[in-house]
Design a protein around this motif. Structure first.
Motif, short mmCIF file in Angstrom:
data_model
loop_
_atom_site.label_atom_id
_atom_site.label_comp_id
_atom_site.label_asym_id
_atom_site.label_seq_id
_atom_site.Cartn_x
_atom_site.Cartn_y
_atom_site.Cartn_z
N GLU A 87 0.79 -1.21 -0.03
CA GLU A 87 0.07 -0.01 -0.07
C GLU A 87 1.03 1.26 -0.21
OE1 GLU A 87 -3.93 -0.08 2.01
OE2 GLU A 87 -3.01 -1.42 3.16
N ILE A 88 2.08 1.17 0.24
CA ILE A 88 2.89 2.21 0.24
C ILE A 88 3.75 2.39 -1.08
CG2 ILE A 88 4.86 3.64 1.52
CD1 ILE A 88 2.24 2.97 2.98
N ASP A 89 3.24 3.33 -2.09
CA ASP A 89 3.67 2.96 -3.55
C ASP A 89 4.55 4.23 -3.84
OD1 ASP A 89 2.21 5.24 -3.64
OD2 ASP A 89 0.68 4.37 -5.10
N GLY A 90 4.89 5.07 -2.92
CA GLY A 90 6.00 5.96 -3.15
C GLY A 90 5.35 7.40 -3.69
N THR A 91 4.16 7.37 -3.73
CA THR A 91 3.55 8.51 -4.42
C THR A 91 3.16 9.59 -3.37
OG1 THR A 91 1.37 7.93 -4.27
CG2 THR A 91 2.57 7.36 -6.42
N GLY A 92 2.90 8.89 -2.06
CA GLY A 92 2.39 9.95 -0.98
C GLY A 92 1.05 9.74 -0.95
N ALA A 93 0.40 8.61 -1.59
CA ALA A 93 -1.27 8.52 -1.63
C ALA A 93 -1.39 7.57 -0.31
CB ALA A 93 -1.47 7.39 -2.66
N LEU A 94 -2.37 8.16 0.56
CA LEU A 94 -2.71 7.39 1.66
C LEU A 94 -3.25 5.81 1.75
CD1 LEU A 94 -4.97 10.04 3.26
CD2 LEU A 94 -2.59 9.56 3.98
N PRO A 95 -2.56 5.07 2.44
CA PRO A 95 -3.02 3.78 2.61
C PRO A 95 -4.72 3.61 2.81
CG PRO A 95 -1.94 4.00 4.35
CD PRO A 95 -1.98 5.45 3.52
N SER A 96 -5.07 2.31 2.72
CA SER A 96 -6.70 2.29 2.75
C SER A 96 -7.08 2.61 4.18
CB SER A 96 -6.83 0.62 2.78
OG SER A 96 -6.25 -0.26 3.56
N ASP A 97 -6.10 2.54 5.07
CA ASP A 97 -6.84 3.00 6.58
C ASP A 97 -6.89 4.62 6.88
OD1 ASP A 97 -4.07 3.79 6.92
OD2 ASP A 97 -4.02 2.69 8.75
N GLY A 98 -6.52 5.42 5.81
CA GLY A 98 -6.71 6.75 5.67
C GLY A 98 -5.64 7.48 6.36
N ALA A 99 -4.51 6.94 6.91
CA ALA A 99 -3.27 7.51 7.49
C ALA A 99 -2.13 7.03 7.38
CB ALA A 99 -4.00 7.82 9.02
N PHE A 100 -1.14 7.77 7.38
CA PHE A 100 0.27 7.27 7.62
C PHE A 100 0.52 7.16 9.06
CE2 PHE A 100 0.88 9.40 3.46
CZ PHE A 100 1.13 8.29 2.52
N ASP A 101 0.19 5.90 9.83
CA ASP A 101 0.66 6.08 11.42
C ASP A 101 1.10 4.63 11.46
OD1 ASP A 101 -1.82 4.41 10.57
OD2 ASP A 101 -3.07 5.38 12.02
N GLY A 102 1.38 4.18 12.81
CA GLY A 102 1.99 3.24 13.31
C GLY A 102 2.29 3.15 14.71
N ALA A 103 3.32 2.43 15.00
CA ALA A 103 3.87 2.36 16.32
C ALA A 103 5.46 2.16 16.08
CB ALA A 103 3.26 1.32 17.09
N GLY A 104 5.98 2.12 17.18
CA GLY A 104 7.82 1.82 17.25
C GLY A 104 8.10 1.75 18.57
N VAL A 105 9.58 1.40 18.83
CA VAL A 105 10.28 1.07 19.67
C VAL A 105 11.57 1.90 19.79
CG1 VAL A 105 9.27 -1.07 20.16
CG2 VAL A 105 11.26 -1.06 18.33
N TRP A 106 11.89 2.39 20.96
CA TRP A 106 13.19 2.72 21.34
C TRP A 106 14.25 1.84 21.64
CZ3 TRP A 106 13.75 7.60 19.74
CH2 TRP A 106 12.90 8.54 19.75
N VAL A 107 15.13 1.82 20.51
CA VAL A 107 16.16 0.35 20.93
C VAL A 107 17.15 1.09 21.79
CG1 VAL A 107 17.50 -1.37 19.62
CG2 VAL A 107 15.26 -0.35 18.65
N PRO A 108 17.51 0.40 22.64
CA PRO A 108 18.67 0.94 23.46
C PRO A 108 19.99 0.56 23.04
CG PRO A 108 17.90 -1.00 24.44
CD PRO A 108 16.84 -0.71 23.45
#
Length: 692
Positions: free
Chosen positions: A441-462
């Protein structure tokens, strides 16, 4: 009204970078980094598909990370996470949630937006006045001559305001006075010296350049009836720090064999600070300044034969033969063939006590060594300090440092004394982003994915704490000296030039300016991912990060893209959900700041839409979230730096005005700020509403 400009114009700057910078700016500011291969050659995978797998396992859900340990295990982050976890007990935040009038809902942003333009002037909204507070060459001390381009001397420049001001901060003194602290990032000798021969600079020209780099501390006082500030020349707290000033190395790397030189066999006293870009102010009243493109000042890296040393130099972009300014001809410490360790004494966050002109500034090695854009603090729930930092290079990383000790309250001399070693002890982390959409769904154009947002989660790696390394094959000191390589090893997420990183002073949400990356998706390079969703990204984006539990000490976070910048007419831009027909176009976000109402302000560097750079404001909450409004534009060839916004004024540093290809003292491309017949001088500007 200034002329409207066409968007997505092709730059005629001759610059190889994505932005509208001139080739001259690229050479002098960052050593022409964009024309060289990226130093980051690691092969870190995209984690959108990993995140989808984790979601199916119930570890990643909308808006929250349910199991930090599960994400770490699922993404193969190693075994060090438990060592860096926040203590179970928490205390009141010590100012971690400072009170404010609003939530960033647009209050205080009732100005008429400035239209894009290419004028050789600082253009502010109707109803606002402006004045230059200080400019290159203005004296800080009594008895110092006024600026004269034909009568410059190294001795005078060491007591005058430096060149190319970048970070700007104000610290309180009382009775209408403030300490103004300013970085001087780099010099452009062609625009400083009449008849300058770049192949053969003179010693005086080089020493003037040494003196024009560095830092300025200047007492300024409020001008009655206006928002202007006037420098107090000769004040006892005024100070210039430059390339010949003494700086103390502190923390785990101080005294290490790799920071020892012939002039400093103990490895504890470095001369000078270089390429100081953004910065930050601490709750205890000190100033943090960031050393960024330091690599460009060191010659003969190409002569190094030891493979380990050469790999380290290449990872920092320092394997060059000669330098632009030719400093190596006048001081052996800039010649890596003669002083191979000198370069390791740069690339740090520096802490300065502006209230004590006798105190040596300290290079805080526990915060890691890379091309720092800035360091911005936030107090954790249990009273420690978190420092957020970006590494300003294509495909480099976002970092966080969390101190071991708690912050002593106050911002007086006693608090500064009690916090004097706080930044020498703590854990350094690097960010790993997990998108919640599949790579397809991330095609490089900047078009939003199907959930309508660029979003997610992440971790701080020590990465490291004190003498404990969490990176296989590297000692703690090596992790701090060669932090980029350590982050490569743990699989950090490659970002599109993370520059300023600002935590919101009330909510604690963290905002990251990702300026651009023309090589995203190019052959052999990292493809677009959900946190960096456009190939050949020439306009950049702004990321919003929320720590788990709203605690800056958390090991995990959620994130979304607040802005995907560019021409609002482009359907693949994004404005926090706001109507794109009602926003100002913005390109190449760089420095960030907050106003007293909680609105985010963004300055730009290298606008790729054809207009001069500018300063923009955007609400973060409510119905106006994402409504970008342009507050000012800077003169021709200039970059907008700073900025500073308080109850009385907006301030910016106008950096490199007139810095266009072919510009010289004899052939200036700007006449700002002194007008016809003058050469351009970088300077600090205050803008305030006129009395009605």
């Amino acid at each position: 009204m200034p002329p409207l400009l066409p968007f997505f114009t092709t730059s005629s700057s001759g610059s190889p970078c994505a932005s509208g910078r001139s080739a001259l700016t690229c050479r002098m500011r960052c050593g022409d980094a964009c024309s060289h291969d990226e130093p980051n050659t690691s092969d870190n995978e995209y984690f959108g598909d990993v995140a989808s797998t984790l979601s199916r396992r119930g570890l990643l859900r909308t808006g929250a990370v349910v199991s930090v340990a599960g994400i770490a295990a699922g993404a193969s982050l190693g075994t060090a996470g438990a060592a860096a976890a926040a203590p179970a007990t928490t205390a009141a935040g010590l100012g971690s949630r400072r009170p404010g009038r609003g939530e960033g809902d647009g209050r205080g942003l009732d100005f008429v937006p400035v239209e894009p333009n290419t004028l050789d002037a600082l253009t502010a909204p109707p109803g606002y006045a402006q004045a230059v507070v200080m400019a290159w060459g203005d004296p800080l001390f009594k008895g110092v001559p006024a600026f004269d381009v034909d009568k410059q001397t190294p001795a005078a420049q060491r007591k005058q305001f430096g060149f190319n001001n970048d970070f700007l901060g104000l610290l309180p003194l009382g009775r209408g006075q403030h300490l103004m602290v300013v970085n001087h990032e780099y010099t452009t000798e062609q625009m400083m010296h009449r008849g300058y021969d770049a192949a053969n600079p003179t010693r005086d020209q080089v020493e003037i350049g040494w003196a024009a780099h560095g830092l300025s501390v200047v007492v300024v006082e409020e001008e009655r009836g206006t928002g202007n500030l006037r420098p107090v020349v000769g004040h006892r707290l005024n100070r210039r720090l430059h390339t010949q000033s003494e700086f103390e190395l502190t923390g785990p790397v101080a005294g290490h064999a790799l920071v020892r030189t012939k002039a400093d066999p103990r490895g504890r006293t470095a001369l000078g600070t270089l390429n100081n870009c953004g910065g930050g102010l601490t709750p205890w009243g000190t100033w943090l300044t960031a050393e960024e493109n330091f690599n460009q000042y060191f010659a003969n890296g190409s002569t190094v034969t030891d493979p380990t040393t050469l790999a380290r130099l290449k990872r920092y972009g320092a394997a060059n033969a000669t330098t632009e300014r030719k400093w190596e001809r006048f001081d052996d410490r800039f010649d890596l063939a003669k002083e191979p360790n000198e370069i390791n004494r740069f690339g740090w966050i520096v802490e300065v006590d502006p209230y004590d002109p006798t105190a040596a500034p300290k290079k805080r090695t526990a915060l890691g060594r890379f091309k720092h854009e800035a360091a911005e603090p936030f107090i954790t729930d249990d009273g420690r300090v978190a420092m957020y930092m970006g590494d300003d290079e294509r495909f480099d990383y976002l970092y966080k440092f969390v101190s071991d000790g708690k912050v002593a309250r106050g911002n007086d001399a006693n608090a500064r004394r009690r916090n004097r070693d706080l930044l020498d002890h703590g854990t350094l982390f690097v960010a790993r982003f997990l998108g919640n959409s599949s790579q397809a769904e991330i095609d490089g154009t900047g078009a939003l994915p199907s959930d309508g947002a660029f979003d997610g989660a992440g971790v701080w790696v020590p990465l490291v704490n004190g003498t404990t390394s969490y990176v296989k094959g590297m000692t703690a000191e090596e992790v701090l000296l060669f932090t980029r390589q350590a982050a490569d090893v743990v699989g950090a997420t490659k970002m599109d030039r993370p520059e300023d990183v600002q935590p919101h002073p009330r909510t604690g949400k963290v905002y990251v300016a990702l300026t651009n990356n023309a090589n995203r998706g190019a052959a052999g390079q990292a493809v677009a991912d959900e946190a960096n969703p456009r190939s050949a990204n020439k306009h950049g984006h702004v990321l919003e990060l929320s720590e788990l539990g709203d605690d800056a000490a958390a090991n995990a976070f959620t994130w979304n893209l607040l802005l995907v910048c560019g021409d609002p007419k482009d359907p693949n831009t994004y404005w926090g959900g706001f109507d794109p027909r009602r926003v100002s176009p913005i390109s190449c976000p760089d420095n960030l700041a907050f106003d007293p109402d909680g609105n985010l302000w963004i300055s730009t560097d290298g606008n790729a839409l054809g207009s001069n750079d500018g300063l923009f404001a955007v609400p973060l909450e409510g119905s106006k979230r994402g409504q970008v409004k342009q507050f000012l534009t800077v003169p021709a060839g200039a970059e907008t730096c700073g900025p500073w916004i308080d109850e009385d004024r907006v301030m910016v540093c106008v950096q490199h005005p007139g810095e266009k290809n072919g510009a010289t003292v004899e052939n200036p491309a700007s006449q700002w700020p002194d007008g016809p017949g003058s050469i351009p001088r970088p300077g600090v500007v205050a803008v305030w509403p006129k009395r009605r």
